[in-house]
Design an enzyme around this catalytic site. Structure first.
Site, PDB file in Angstrom:
ATOM      1  N   VAL A   1      -7.523   2.808  -3.883  1.00 32.93           N
ATOM      2  CA  VAL A   1      -6.962   3.125  -2.861  1.00 32.93           C
ATOM      3  C   VAL A   1      -5.293   2.776  -3.078  1.00 32.93           C
ATOM      4  O   VAL A   1      -4.464   3.527  -2.920  1.00 32.93           O
ATOM      5  CB  VAL A   1      -7.157   2.235  -1.410  1.00 32.93           C
ATOM      6  CG1 VAL A   1      -5.941   2.269  -0.372  1.00 32.93           C
ATOM      7  CG2 VAL A   1      -8.418   2.607  -0.843  1.00 32.93           C
TER       8      VAL A   1
ATOM      9  N   ASP B   1      -2.037  -6.624  -9.458  1.00 30.57           N
ATOM     10  CA  ASP B   1      -3.388  -7.124  -9.321  1.00 30.57           C
ATOM     11  C   ASP B   1      -3.743  -8.343 -10.042  1.00 30.57           C
ATOM     12  O   ASP B   1      -3.033  -8.506 -11.104  1.00 30.57           O
ATOM     13  CB  ASP B   1      -4.331  -5.944  -9.779  1.00 30.57           C
ATOM     14  CG  ASP B   1      -5.656  -5.853  -9.238  1.00 30.57           C
ATOM     15  OD1 ASP B   1      -5.987  -4.870  -8.690  1.00 30.57           O
ATOM     16  OD2 ASP B   1      -6.292  -6.720  -9.469  1.00 30.57           O
TER      17      ASP B   1
ATOM     18  N   ARG C   1      -7.156  -4.419 -15.617  1.00 29.81           N
ATOM     19  CA  ARG C   1      -7.115  -3.002 -14.814  1.00 29.81           C
ATOM     20  C   ARG C   1      -5.560  -2.820 -14.776  1.00 29.81           C
ATOM     21  O   ARG C   1      -5.312  -1.654 -15.038  1.00 29.81           O
ATOM     22  CB  ARG C   1      -7.487  -3.617 -13.494  1.00 29.81           C
ATOM     23  CG  ARG C   1      -7.907  -2.231 -12.517  1.00 29.81           C
ATOM     24  CD  ARG C   1      -8.687  -2.572 -11.386  1.00 29.81           C
ATOM     25  NE  ARG C   1      -9.539  -1.380 -10.869  1.00 29.81           N
ATOM     26  CZ  ARG C   1     -10.265  -1.568  -9.642  1.00 29.81           C
ATOM     27  NH1 ARG C   1     -10.116  -2.459  -8.933  1.00 29.81           N
ATOM     28  NH2 ARG C   1     -10.721  -0.264  -9.357  1.00 29.81           N
TER      29      ARG C   1
ATOM     30  N   PHE D   1     -25.438   9.475   1.725  1.00 29.04           N
ATOM     31  CA  PHE D   1     -24.021   9.255   1.604  1.00 29.04           C
ATOM     32  C   PHE D   1     -23.781   7.837   0.947  1.00 29.04           C
ATOM     33  O   PHE D   1     -24.813   6.927   1.012  1.00 29.04           O
ATOM     34  CB  PHE D   1     -23.014   9.093   2.780  1.00 29.04           C
ATOM     35  CG  PHE D   1     -23.455   8.204   3.868  1.00 29.04           C
ATOM     36  CD1 PHE D   1     -23.374   7.112   3.733  1.00 29.04           C
ATOM     37  CD2 PHE D   1     -24.112   8.704   5.225  1.00 29.04           C
ATOM     38  CE1 PHE D   1     -23.581   5.994   4.828  1.00 29.04           C
ATOM     39  CE2 PHE D   1     -24.303   7.869   6.197  1.00 29.04           C
ATOM     40  CZ  PHE D   1     -24.013   6.385   6.071  1.00 29.04           C
TER      41      PHE D   1
ATOM     42  N   CYS E   1     -16.683   3.058   1.657  1.00 25.94           N
ATOM     43  CA  CYS E   1     -16.269   2.978   3.131  1.00 25.94           C
ATOM     44  C   CYS E   1     -17.421   2.918   4.111  1.00 25.94           C
ATOM     45  O   CYS E   1     -17.407   2.254   4.937  1.00 25.94           O
ATOM     46  CB  CYS E   1     -15.242   3.830   3.332  1.00 25.94           C
ATOM     47  SG  CYS E   1     -13.899   3.633   2.623  1.00 25.94           S
TER      48      CYS E   1
ATOM     49  N   LYS F   1     -19.967   0.349   4.812  1.00 24.85           N
ATOM     50  CA  LYS F   1     -19.347  -1.084   4.980  1.00 24.85           C
ATOM     51  C   LYS F   1     -18.447  -0.827   6.536  1.00 24.85           C
ATOM     52  O   LYS F   1     -18.757  -1.658   7.176  1.00 24.85           O
ATOM     53  CB  LYS F   1     -18.292  -1.119   4.057  1.00 24.85           C
ATOM     54  CG  LYS F   1     -17.514  -2.456   4.045  1.00 24.85           C
ATOM     55  CD  LYS F   1     -16.150  -2.444   3.236  1.00 24.85           C
ATOM     56  CE  LYS F   1     -15.033  -1.631   3.570  1.00 24.85           C
ATOM     57  NZ  LYS F   1     -13.899  -1.544   2.860  1.00 24.85           N
TER      58      LYS F   1
HETATM   59  C1  UDX Z   1     -14.426   8.561   2.958  1.00 20.19           C
HETATM   60  C2  UDX Z   1     -13.599   9.392   4.130  1.00 20.19           C
HETATM   61  O1  UDX Z   1     -13.583  10.711   4.122  1.00 20.19           O
HETATM   62  C3  UDX Z   1     -12.028   8.921   4.176  1.00 20.19           C
HETATM   63  O2  UDX Z   1     -11.247   9.495   4.970  1.00 20.19           O
HETATM   64  C4  UDX Z   1     -11.833   7.405   4.137  1.00 20.19           C
HETATM   65  O3  UDX Z   1     -10.673   6.890   3.840  1.00 20.19           O
HETATM   66  C5  UDX Z   1     -12.693   6.594   2.883  1.00 20.19           C
HETATM   67  O4  UDX Z   1     -14.179   7.063   3.228  1.00 20.19           O
HETATM   68  P1  UDX Z   1     -15.013   8.849   0.566  1.00 20.19           P
HETATM   69  O5  UDX Z   1     -15.856   7.816   0.618  1.00 20.19           O
HETATM   70  O6  UDX Z   1     -14.196   8.783  -0.579  1.00 20.19           O
HETATM   71  O7  UDX Z   1     -14.163   8.843   1.802  1.00 20.19           O
HETATM   72  O8  UDX Z   1     -15.894  10.057   0.575  1.00 20.19           O
HETATM   73  P2  UDX Z   1     -16.353  11.305   1.366  1.00 20.19           P
HETATM   74  O9  UDX Z   1     -15.889  12.602   0.791  1.00 20.19           O
HETATM   75  O10 UDX Z   1     -16.012  11.004   2.670  1.00 20.19           O
HETATM   76  O11 UDX Z   1     -17.772  11.171   1.110  1.00 20.19           O
HETATM   77  C6  UDX Z   1     -18.745  10.146   1.423  1.00 20.19           C
HETATM   78  C7  UDX Z   1     -20.148  10.444   1.252  1.00 20.19           C
HETATM   79  O12 UDX Z   1     -20.901  11.311   2.028  1.00 20.19           O
HETATM   80  C8  UDX Z   1     -20.446  10.824  -0.312  1.00 20.19           C
HETATM   81  O13 UDX Z   1     -21.499  10.072  -1.014  1.00 20.19           O
HETATM   82  C9  UDX Z   1     -20.811  12.252  -0.099  1.00 20.19           C
HETATM   83  O14 UDX Z   1     -21.369  12.870  -1.304  1.00 20.19           O
HETATM   84  C10 UDX Z   1     -21.409  12.325   1.204  1.00 20.19           C
HETATM   85  N1  UDX Z   1     -21.342  13.660   1.874  1.00 20.19           N
HETATM   86  C11 UDX Z   1     -20.219  13.962   2.400  1.00 20.19           C
HETATM   87  C12 UDX Z   1     -22.572  14.258   2.155  1.00 20.19           C
HETATM   88  O15 UDX Z   1     -23.724  13.965   1.649  1.00 20.19           O
HETATM   89  N2  UDX Z   1     -22.595  15.428   2.786  1.00 20.19           N
HETATM   90  C13 UDX Z   1     -21.390  16.226   3.090  1.00 20.19           C
HETATM   91  O16 UDX Z   1     -21.612  17.011   3.800  1.00 20.19           O
HETATM   92  C14 UDX Z   1     -20.184  15.036   2.989  1.00 20.19           C
HETATM   93  P1  ADP Z   2     -10.167  -0.179  -2.990  1.00 20.83           P
HETATM   94  O1  ADP Z   2     -11.225   0.952  -3.094  1.00 20.83           O
HETATM   95  O2  ADP Z   2     -10.168  -0.826  -1.378  1.00 20.83           O
HETATM   96  O3  ADP Z   2      -8.844   0.327  -3.457  1.00 20.83           O
HETATM   97  P2  ADP Z   2     -11.094  -1.803  -5.168  1.00 20.83           P
HETATM   98  O4  ADP Z   2     -12.078  -2.854  -5.432  1.00 20.83           O
HETATM   99  O5  ADP Z   2     -10.989  -0.490  -6.040  1.00 20.83           O
HETATM  100  O6  ADP Z   2     -11.122  -1.212  -3.705  1.00 20.83           O
HETATM  101  O7  ADP Z   2      -9.386  -2.403  -5.499  1.00 20.83           O
HETATM  102  C1  ADP Z   2      -9.205  -3.780  -4.989  1.00 20.83           C
HETATM  103  C2  ADP Z   2      -8.344  -4.366  -5.783  1.00 20.83           C
HETATM  104  O8  ADP Z   2      -7.717  -5.723  -5.244  1.00 20.83           O
HETATM  105  C3  ADP Z   2      -8.906  -5.060  -7.062  1.00 20.83           C
HETATM  106  O9  ADP Z   2      -8.609  -4.446  -8.289  1.00 20.83           O
HETATM  107  C4  ADP Z   2      -8.957  -6.633  -6.995  1.00 20.83           C
HETATM  108  O10 ADP Z   2      -8.742  -7.047  -8.275  1.00 20.83           O
HETATM  109  C5  ADP Z   2      -7.381  -6.501  -6.129  1.00 20.83           C
HETATM  110  N1  ADP Z   2      -7.407  -7.821  -5.475  1.00 20.83           N
HETATM  111  C6  ADP Z   2      -8.205  -8.517  -4.741  1.00 20.83           C
HETATM  112  N2  ADP Z   2      -7.685  -9.683  -4.328  1.00 20.83           N
HETATM  113  C7  ADP Z   2      -6.452  -9.715  -4.838  1.00 20.83           C
HETATM  114  C8  ADP Z   2      -5.391 -10.699  -4.798  1.00 20.83           C
HETATM  115  N3  ADP Z   2      -5.249 -11.809  -4.042  1.00 20.83           N
HETATM  116  N4  ADP Z   2      -4.127 -10.560  -5.430  1.00 20.83           N
HETATM  117  C9  ADP Z   2      -4.098  -9.440  -6.224  1.00 20.83           C
HETATM  118  N5  ADP Z   2      -5.035  -8.462  -6.149  1.00 20.83           N
HETATM  119  C10 ADP Z   2      -6.219  -8.819  -5.682  1.00 20.83           C
END
Ligand code: UDX
Ligand code: ADP
Length: 463
Positions: free
Chosen positions: A14, A35, A40, A273, A277, A280
């Protein structure tokens, strides 16, 4: 107030792409992404843009344009906090693995650590933006910590949830359906909202920038993901019924998708899926509902997860029963390990759970994914703690060549919808496999007619 310096804590899926695009679109703002993970940060700073740690189409070019100009990646968290007018919190909020709410509630320890760090370091007023997906009312916890442990400086807390989907992150950031900003209704809160809205206004039209109170913003994020996941679980529920009745889920999806009230998106039936996100956020929603005593609400949303678990399990079971009720000692090839195409992210990927089930039946698994590293595959399996690291290592081989991965195998399982799988020489793959050669298409990706003509036994989801 005009923001001149931004700090983002967390350089993940993100924080990385979001800050890269803000820096690209706002050359007048200095953006520093920090980070704790040195490896990373080093990867984000790698001269070779192919080595940045997040794979997203178009991201390398954006990073290449802004890095060193007004986009910086660093491990000096305190320094970046001190310099910033605005601080984004983009750290991970995994599901708790211990204590109260285990397996359901979000683990906020990383968020709390960030808040305490900001409170300790900040010497001037700051706007703090929560970017990670957080349960409703986290902002108030952050505010509490900042106000009571800080150096007497003024903090405004905003919620600015991320709606980018992995695999299309750059396109989603460049052209968002909407940007949501939640803040306090006080004049100071409104000023902070305006400061963030002004940043997005550099490339997003004003009618797409939506402002709400903090709680609406936080809950909107959970609601959006719950609705999207529910669509996938709904079509997956129908896929099993289609298989029993002779209907074809793709035809059903097309027919209902043309109803403008339903719409065509997110109706692709799949092995289930994944991603960081959906599961969770829904578990979070369930936990919040339960904590307010809303058991029916909690059960309603929990069913979306139950259906998804069933879909993954059912896919593995079908492989076993089709291969004459035993996969012991058989080589099964996985095409794809990421939770969807165009990303190297594997969090909650269906492939992990399907592999786990097949390994329990003593299958040998060969994995090929164009973007996932070998060590990630093992880390994902080890994390489940179903078996020892040694057992995972001996049960799974990770390949860098798809044809090698398929050679001498009994069956291929398609777990990710990577476009390149469609372009393979399937005759060559067929010739190298044991017969009868099976394809279990968990993504409805490949051409059934073409594969059956070659001689494959082909099964997809929902037909
Ligand atoms: C999701 C939300 O779309 C996004 O807006 C939010 O910020 C984070 O979570 P993401 O997890 O990156 O994004 O992927 P997404 O495209 O939503 O797909 C999620 C899962 O659903 C994947 O495993 C995908 O393969 C599955 N999926 C999606 C299906 O199986 N069928 C579909 O038609 C669409
Ligand atoms: P997301 O998909 O939400 O971006 P990630 O796990 O890819 O999640 O990224 C989260 C990042 O935040 C990781 O790289 C982790 O090392 C970092 N992080 C977690 N806690 C701290 C902190 N206290 N200070 C700095 N970085 C942090």
């Amino acid at each position: 107030m005009e923001v001149k310096t931004i700090c983002c804590i967390g350089a993940g899926y993100v924080g990385g792409p979001t800050m890269a695009v803000i820096a690209e679109k706002c050359p007048h703002i200095k953006v520093t992404v920090v980070d704790l993970n040195e490896k990373r940060i080093a990867a984000w700073n790698d001269e070779n843009l192919d080595n940045i740690p997040v794979y997203e189409p178009g991201l390398a070019a954006v990073v290449g344009a802004a890095r060193g100009r007004n986009l910086f990646f660093s491990t000096e968290v305190d320094k970046a906090i001190d310099e910033a007018d605005m601080i984004f919190i983009s750290v991970n909020t995994p599901t708790k693995t211990y204590g109260v709410g285990k397996g359901m509630a979000a683990d906020l320890k990383y968020i709390e650590l960030c808040a305490r760090q900001i409170a300790r370091v900040a010497k001037t007023d700051k706007i703090v933006v929560e970017k990670s997906t957080l349960p409703v009312r986290t902002a108030s916890a952050i505010k509490d910590i900042l106000d009571h442990t800080g150096n007497g400086v003024n903090f405004q807390i905003l919620s600015n949830p991320e709606f980018l989907a992995e695999g299309t992150a750059v396109a989603d950031l460049h052209n968002p359906d909407r940007v949501l900003i939640g803040g306090d209704t006080t004049p100071e809160g409104q000023k902070a909202i305006q400061a963030l809205a002004d940043i997005y206004a550099n490339w997003v039209s004003k009618d797409r920038i939506l402002t709400t109170n903090v709680w609406s913003s936080e809950l909107s994020k959970l609601t959006a993901n719950a609705f999207l996941a529910q669509r996938v679980s709904s079509i997956n529920a129908m896929s099993e019924l289609c298989e029993k009745t002779g209907a074809d889920v793709n035809e059903v999806a097309k027919a209902i998708g043309m109803d403008s009230r339903i719409g065509p998106k997110f109706l692709k039936s799949s092995v289930g899926f994944g991603g960081s996100c959906f599961q969770k956020d829904i578990l979070n929603l369930v936990y919040i509902a339960k904590s307010y005593g809303l058991n029916e609400v909690a059960d309603y949303w929990e069913q979306v997860i139950i259906m998804n678990d069933h879909q993954k399990r059912r896919f593995a079971k079908n492989i076993i029963s089709t291969l004459y009720n035993t996969v012991s000692g058989k080589k099964i090839t996985f095409l794809g390990w990421a939770f969807k195409k165009d990303t190297n992210d594997t969090r909650e990927s269906a492939a992990i759970y399907v592999a786990d089930d097949l390994l329990s039946e003593q299958a040998h698994i060969a994995v090929y994914d164009p973007k996932v590293e070998e060590e990630q595959v093992y880390a994902d399996l080890n994390y489940l703690e179903t078996r020892s690291e040694q057992e995972n290592k001996s049960g799974v081989a990770v390949h860098t060549n798809p044809y090698e991965a398929c050679k001498d195998s009994h069956a291929i399982a398609v777990l990710t919808e990577w476009d390149e799988f469609k372009t393979y020489d399937w005759q060559k793959i067929y010739d190298s496999m044991l017969k009868p050669a099976f394809v279990f298409d968990g993504r409805n990706l490949l051409d059934k007619n073409q594969l059956e003509k070659i001689g494959f036994v082909y099964q997809s989801i929902g037909s």
